[in-house]
Motif scaffolding. Structure first.
Motif, PDB file in Angstrom:
ATOM      1  N   SER A  96       0.224  -1.275  -0.524  1.00  0.00           N
ATOM      2  CA  SER A  96       0.095   0.041  -0.151  1.00  0.00           C
ATOM      3  C   SER A  96       0.573   1.290  -0.130  1.00  0.00           C
ATOM      4  O   SER A  96       0.509   2.551  -0.905  1.00  0.00           O
ATOM      5  CB  SER A  96      -1.157  -0.120   1.049  1.00  0.00           C
ATOM      6  OG  SER A  96      -1.701   1.479   1.457  1.00  0.00           O
ATOM      7  N   CYS A  97       1.877   1.620   0.477  1.00  0.00           N
ATOM      8  CA  CYS A  97       2.850   2.114   0.872  1.00  0.00           C
ATOM      9  C   CYS A  97       4.173   2.190  -0.670  1.00  0.00           C
ATOM     10  O   CYS A  97       3.941   3.620  -0.965  1.00  0.00           O
ATOM     11  CB  CYS A  97       3.960   1.899   2.374  1.00  0.00           C
ATOM     12  SG  CYS A  97       3.353   2.322   3.708  1.00  0.00           S
TER      13      CYS A  97
ATOM     14  N   GLY B 257       4.500   6.095  -5.111  1.00  0.00           N
ATOM     15  CA  GLY B 257       5.442   6.567  -5.744  1.00  0.00           C
ATOM     16  C   GLY B 257       6.518   5.463  -5.847  1.00  0.00           C
ATOM     17  O   GLY B 257       7.290   6.301  -6.832  1.00  0.00           O
ATOM     18  N   GLU B 258       7.523   4.976  -4.644  1.00  0.00           N
ATOM     19  CA  GLU B 258       8.487   4.664  -4.374  1.00  0.00           C
ATOM     20  C   GLU B 258       8.777   3.083  -3.943  1.00  0.00           C
ATOM     21  O   GLU B 258       8.036   2.601  -3.630  1.00  0.00           O
ATOM     22  CB  GLU B 258       8.669   5.833  -3.535  1.00  0.00           C
ATOM     23  CG  GLU B 258       9.004   7.098  -3.415  1.00  0.00           C
ATOM     24  CD  GLU B 258       9.551   8.278  -2.658  1.00  0.00           C
ATOM     25  OE1 GLU B 258      10.153   7.301  -1.627  1.00  0.00           O
ATOM     26  OE2 GLU B 258       9.991   9.476  -2.640  1.00  0.00           O
ATOM     27  N   ARG B 259      10.280   3.195  -4.160  1.00  0.00           N
ATOM     28  CA  ARG B 259      10.286   1.641  -3.732  1.00  0.00           C
ATOM     29  C   ARG B 259       9.520   1.510  -2.304  1.00  0.00           C
ATOM     30  O   ARG B 259      10.154   2.527  -1.341  1.00  0.00           O
ATOM     31  CB  ARG B 259      11.938   1.737  -3.642  1.00  0.00           C
ATOM     32  CG  ARG B 259      11.997   1.441  -5.269  1.00  0.00           C
ATOM     33  CD  ARG B 259      13.818   1.113  -5.030  1.00  0.00           C
ATOM     34  NE  ARG B 259      14.121  -0.044  -3.723  1.00  0.00           N
ATOM     35  CZ  ARG B 259      14.615  -1.194  -4.918  1.00  0.00           C
ATOM     36  NH1 ARG B 259      15.094  -1.270  -5.616  1.00  0.00           N
ATOM     37  NH2 ARG B 259      15.172  -1.978  -3.507  1.00  0.00           N
ATOM     38  N   PHE B 260       9.212   0.582  -1.519  1.00  0.00           N
ATOM     39  CA  PHE B 260       9.176   0.097  -0.707  1.00  0.00           C
ATOM     40  C   PHE B 260       9.010  -1.373  -0.190  1.00  0.00           C
ATOM     41  O   PHE B 260       7.796  -1.587  -0.319  1.00  0.00           O
ATOM     42  CB  PHE B 260       7.791   1.398  -0.348  1.00  0.00           C
ATOM     43  CG  PHE B 260       7.287   1.182   1.729  1.00  0.00           C
ATOM     44  CD1 PHE B 260       7.490   2.739   2.128  1.00  0.00           C
ATOM     45  CD2 PHE B 260       7.562   0.128   2.888  1.00  0.00           C
ATOM     46  CE1 PHE B 260       7.089   2.992   3.204  1.00  0.00           C
ATOM     47  CE2 PHE B 260       6.912   0.701   4.031  1.00  0.00           C
ATOM     48  CZ  PHE B 260       7.132   1.786   4.202  1.00  0.00           C
TER      49      PHE B 260
ATOM     50  N   HIS C 200       7.521   8.633   2.795  1.00  0.00           N
ATOM     51  CA  HIS C 200       7.290   6.923   2.833  1.00  0.00           C
ATOM     52  C   HIS C 200       6.243   7.573   4.701  1.00  0.00           C
ATOM     53  O   HIS C 200       5.904   6.762   4.416  1.00  0.00           O
ATOM     54  CB  HIS C 200       8.751   6.261   3.407  1.00  0.00           C
ATOM     55  CG  HIS C 200       8.825   6.396   2.508  1.00  0.00           C
ATOM     56  ND1 HIS C 200      10.739   5.469   2.537  1.00  0.00           N
ATOM     57  CD2 HIS C 200       8.769   5.535   1.505  1.00  0.00           C
ATOM     58  CE1 HIS C 200      10.511   5.034   1.123  1.00  0.00           C
ATOM     59  NE2 HIS C 200       9.940   4.868   0.087  1.00  0.00           N
ATOM     60  N   LEU C 201       6.919   8.060   5.109  1.00  0.00           N
ATOM     61  CA  LEU C 201       6.068   8.672   6.222  1.00  0.00           C
ATOM     62  C   LEU C 201       4.540   9.354   6.313  1.00  0.00           C
ATOM     63  O   LEU C 201       3.239   8.565   7.051  1.00  0.00           O
ATOM     64  CB  LEU C 201       6.830   9.439   7.608  1.00  0.00           C
ATOM     65  CG  LEU C 201       8.455   9.067   8.105  1.00  0.00           C
ATOM     66  CD1 LEU C 201       8.495   9.788   8.783  1.00  0.00           C
ATOM     67  CD2 LEU C 201       8.166   7.380   9.276  1.00  0.00           C
TER      68      LEU C 201
END
Length: 141
Positions: free
Chosen positions: A37-38, A43-46, A66-67
């Motif tokens: 979901s994150c 829209g980034e690596r997670f 991310h936060l």
């Protein structure tokens, strides 16, 4: 992050969210579900590993995006991660939600809804007296 002395770490704050915010069924979310979901929100690596690292404190400097993605997933304001005062207030609200999962606590809370302020005060005094007695018993006194 503005963690003051004694303030919860980022990992502790994230872990509290995992403990408290659950699926409607009551089951906890997995690292994979939250990471996916994150990843979509930021829209980034997670990755799942990155989520685990944040939860365990092995990584403690996530990006703002991310936060924000974590905050969106767990439905808390992003300030939960930055502001000790807001974090503390939100943590208290989360603790209430966690306590209400207990059937006995929920029954008492639902019954207390109809009580007068005086009745609530009496119940509060009784709970405090019982809590002190049980704490003394645990200490062996």
């Amino acid at each position: 992050m503005t963690d003051g002395p004694g303030a919860p770490t980022l990992a502790e704050r994230i872990e509290q969210l995992f403990r408290t915010v659950r699926r409607p069924s009551g089951a906890p979310y997995s690292n994979e579900e939250v990471a996916r979901s994150c990843r979509e929100a930021a829209g980034e690596r997670f990755s799942t590993t990155y989520m685990w690292q944040l939860r365990t404190g092995r990584r403690d400097n996530p990006t703002k995006r991310h936060l924000e993605a974590l905050a969106r997933f767990f439905q808390v304001p992003p300030a939960y991660f930055f502001d000790d005062e807001q974090s503390s207030r939100i943590a208290e609200e989360l603790a209430v939600l966690e306590a209400l999962r207990d059937t006995g606590v929920r029954e008492v809370a639902l019954r207390a809804v109809t009580l007068s302020p005086e009745g609530l005060g009496t119940i509060s005094d009784m709970i405090e007296a019982i809590a002190r007695r049980e704490a003394d018993a645990r200490r062996g006194g």
